[in-house]
Design an enzyme around this catalytic site. Sequence first.
Site, PDB file in Angstrom:
ATOM      1  N   HIS A 171       0.743  -1.216  -0.098  1.00  0.00           N
ATOM      2  CA  HIS A 171       0.017   0.129  -0.189  1.00  0.00           C
ATOM      3  C   HIS A 171       0.852   1.217   0.100  1.00  0.00           C
ATOM      4  O   HIS A 171       0.408   2.107  -0.461  1.00  0.00           O
ATOM      5  CB  HIS A 171      -0.967  -0.026   1.052  1.00  0.00           C
ATOM      6  CG  HIS A 171      -1.992  -0.871   1.078  1.00  0.00           C
ATOM      7  ND1 HIS A 171      -3.041  -0.738   0.315  1.00  0.00           N
ATOM      8  CD2 HIS A 171      -2.278  -2.402   1.533  1.00  0.00           C
ATOM      9  CE1 HIS A 171      -4.021  -1.824   0.351  1.00  0.00           C
ATOM     10  NE2 HIS A 171      -3.386  -2.657   1.053  1.00  0.00           N
TER      11      HIS A 171
ATOM     12  N   GLU B  58      -9.053   4.967  -6.789  1.00  0.00           N
ATOM     13  CA  GLU B  58      -7.777   4.947  -7.768  1.00  0.00           C
ATOM     14  C   GLU B  58      -8.476   5.955  -8.980  1.00  0.00           C
ATOM     15  O   GLU B  58      -7.959   6.132 -10.019  1.00  0.00           O
ATOM     16  CB  GLU B  58      -7.228   3.843  -8.235  1.00  0.00           C
ATOM     17  CG  GLU B  58      -7.983   3.180  -9.258  1.00  0.00           C
ATOM     18  CD  GLU B  58      -9.032   2.175  -8.483  1.00  0.00           C
ATOM     19  OE1 GLU B  58      -9.211   1.085  -9.268  1.00  0.00           O
ATOM     20  OE2 GLU B  58      -9.058   2.179  -7.445  1.00  0.00           O
TER      21      GLU B  58
END
Length: 225
Positions: free
Chosen positions: A112, A142
């Site tokens: 991450h 995203e």
Amino acid sequence: MDENFQGYSESKDSFDIPPELLDEIQRNIEEIITSFPVPEDNKLDVIKKINFMYSHTRHMSLTDGLTGLYNRRHFDSMVEREFLRSKRYDGDLSLAIVDIDFFKKINDKYGHLCGDYVLKEVAYMILDNFRKTDLVFRYGGEEFVVLLTETDINGSVVPLERLRKRIEEYPFKFNGEGLKLTISIGVADNLVESTQELIDNADKALYEAKGGGRNRVIVFNNKKD
């Protein structure tokens, strides 16, 4: 929009107080301080400090904590404002949804921290690619949204293609390891009856871009049956 991110609210780093409530709090605090039995110079000094803190807090309430872009909450208000303005003055407005291709694979493979690096880099590149009059938001996960003001659908393709190509060719690097990224983009214009229809059309174009192989810009066709 990617089904994995339907219902996304905001980044956990976002400041979760509505700007309208902050405005009301500021007004009430100034009224209270004005009524205090202290010298006027002291009152003004305290009010200046409160206004400074208020401005910082309000900025936090409108921005995404990770990327620094405007957040989803601010998008919800701004898209309505810009849409109504374009209708009132018979102007152009385009809305683009930008999605990082295979972002989950990046998180799964590199972690991450790498995902956060990618989001911040892409956010900067999007912001750097457009005019100051355009508005850029982190929409969720995203996904990013760009409101291209005073820009028709044909005019929007040029900067969007420039962005797509720039990200495709950019040498991303995390912990010394090179990464290759691409984005998919769906774009629609304001020749519709509502902001929701505008968003839905851009979302449909994005879905088509991802279904067609990704790494492309797809324009929603208003003439489809």
